[in-house]
Write an enzyme that holds these catalytic residues in place. Sequence first.
Site, short mmCIF file in Angstrom:
data_model
loop_
_atom_site.label_atom_id
_atom_site.label_comp_id
_atom_site.label_asym_id
_atom_site.label_seq_id
_atom_site.Cartn_x
_atom_site.Cartn_y
_atom_site.Cartn_z
N ARG A 207 9.23 -20.65 62.38
CA ARG A 207 8.51 -19.82 63.38
C ARG A 207 9.05 -20.15 64.75
O ARG A 207 9.88 -21.04 64.91
CB ARG A 207 7.02 -20.20 63.34
CG ARG A 207 6.84 -21.69 63.57
CD ARG A 207 5.41 -22.09 63.78
NE ARG A 207 5.21 -23.52 63.64
CZ ARG A 207 5.30 -24.40 64.61
NH1 ARG A 207 5.59 -24.01 65.83
NH2 ARG A 207 5.11 -25.69 64.39
N LYS B 2 2.35 -38.65 54.23
CA LYS B 2 2.37 -37.35 54.94
C LYS B 2 1.88 -36.23 54.03
O LYS B 2 2.14 -36.22 52.83
CB LYS B 2 3.81 -37.04 55.40
CG LYS B 2 4.33 -38.03 56.44
CD LYS B 2 5.77 -37.75 56.84
CE LYS B 2 5.93 -36.50 57.65
NZ LYS B 2 7.33 -36.37 58.18
#
Length: 448
Positions: free
Chosen positions: A291, A157
């Site tokens: 966010r 990742k």
Amino acid sequence: MFSKILIANRGEIAVRIIRACKEMGITTVAVYSEADAQALHTNMADESYCIGAAAVRDSYLNMDAILCAAKNSQAQAIHPGYGLLSENPEFAQRCQENGIVFIGPDAQTISRMGDKDAARRAMIDAGVPVVEGTDLLSSAEEARISAEKIGYPVLLKARSGGGGRGIRPVYDADGIQSAFEAAKAEAISAFGDGELYMEKFLKPAKHIEVQILCDREGNVAVLGDRDCSVQRRNQKLIEEAPAPTLEESVRQELYKASVAAAKAVQYEGAGTIEYLLCPDGTFRFMEMNTRLQVEHSVTEMVCGIDIVKWQIRIAAGLPISFSESEIGRIGHAIECRICAEHPFTFMPGAGEIKILHVPGGMGVRFDSAIYQNYIVPPCYDSMLGKLIVYSRTREEAIRKMRSALSELVVDGIWQNSELHMEILSQDAFLDGTYSTDFMNDLTKNFKS
Ligand code: ADP
Ligand code: ADP
Ligand code: MG
């Protein structure tokens, strides 16, 4: 409270934020690219500024142009939406330096949680369980040694990953070298950062996330959980709240871990902590999104709280004024992401929407930025809108979603409501047991 806010985004989320501002009596400033002169957000805002050419690097990622528009319009704050500059610490920092409030956490928190490797370490320190994995890997050889220790399958990742990019599964030692190179190349092109780490590839597992809201005084409100396991290419397609089949004791543990995570980084604003939930009821931290998320709307429907308005209030320094008992946790909400792509081949499509009919009725919400005769530009994310339903039970919500999907007409371009219909008829979806493998299994049937 702010009297003027600039929205540094486009599409449905820009429209969503403009609506919240209007309801709060706040003047709105839109920024738009040359491809978006006819876009809904451009027309809905009180003022609009063109910030550059169609390509996002020239416009929606163009910090100088956006800050210049904010100064010229005398906006006091900038809402970044999701994607684009929403998790860019340099942008948050530059807003601050220019005396403009960035609606979100501070630059330091964004960079700490945006670096997934650093975030993992912060969570380990906070006592939150993380997926078994490594620190940053310097070479494919080091990755091979780590994979032997962790046991295959593993995932490589990207430290700076987002939107499902920079992730590669590896099933055996032979696959390491090419997966390492592919993940690195994708990460460099998508994020300008090729650093990789490794995690145990957990499957079957569910993607369960927890929405939190934190104010400057250190209050942490847990708004609820979502199941986002219906994914293709590690990107979400359908989300629901609350997560079906989640045991109440596990839910409470998830909430406890999320509060610990938020407190550990002194979080401020709206945030989401993403976990993988294994069949044995154990869960592990995957990442934190600092966010607003695409799927925040399903949580709003069940808890009765407008998350965008609270982001704005918190950024203005106001404390959370609702109590735990005022957070509604009644009913069930489901969201289908309506994307401009072929329902079964996923080929993207753009062009003119010739006919548009939007479903309605009690508990039906369509957050989008499209309209009849709108020309969908080819240069942006394919999501046209989000169809969201709310009902008292999950069963009713599924029926309501089917009915709403059958009403939706978007003629002239490809869109994927037929795929959503198909998903909503699958046993694994109906009984809520689906995992992140669900779409892989389903699309195999398309091919055969
Ligand atoms: P969520 O976690 O809110 O569901 P997604 O991962 O689906 O978010 O991403 C939300 C939007 O932001 C999508 O349009 C996606 O393409 C975009 N996005 C996500 N991460 C990044 C990133 N690092 N850089 C640019 N765009 C991103
Ligand atoms: P992004 O920032 O791109 O959203 P995430 O770390 O959230 O990246 O991972 C995206 C998706 O990939 C997850 O929702 C999940 O389906 C899958 N995934 C990520 N890590 C793992 C893992 N260790 N095991 C199994 N699936 C994973
Ligand atoms: Mg994620």
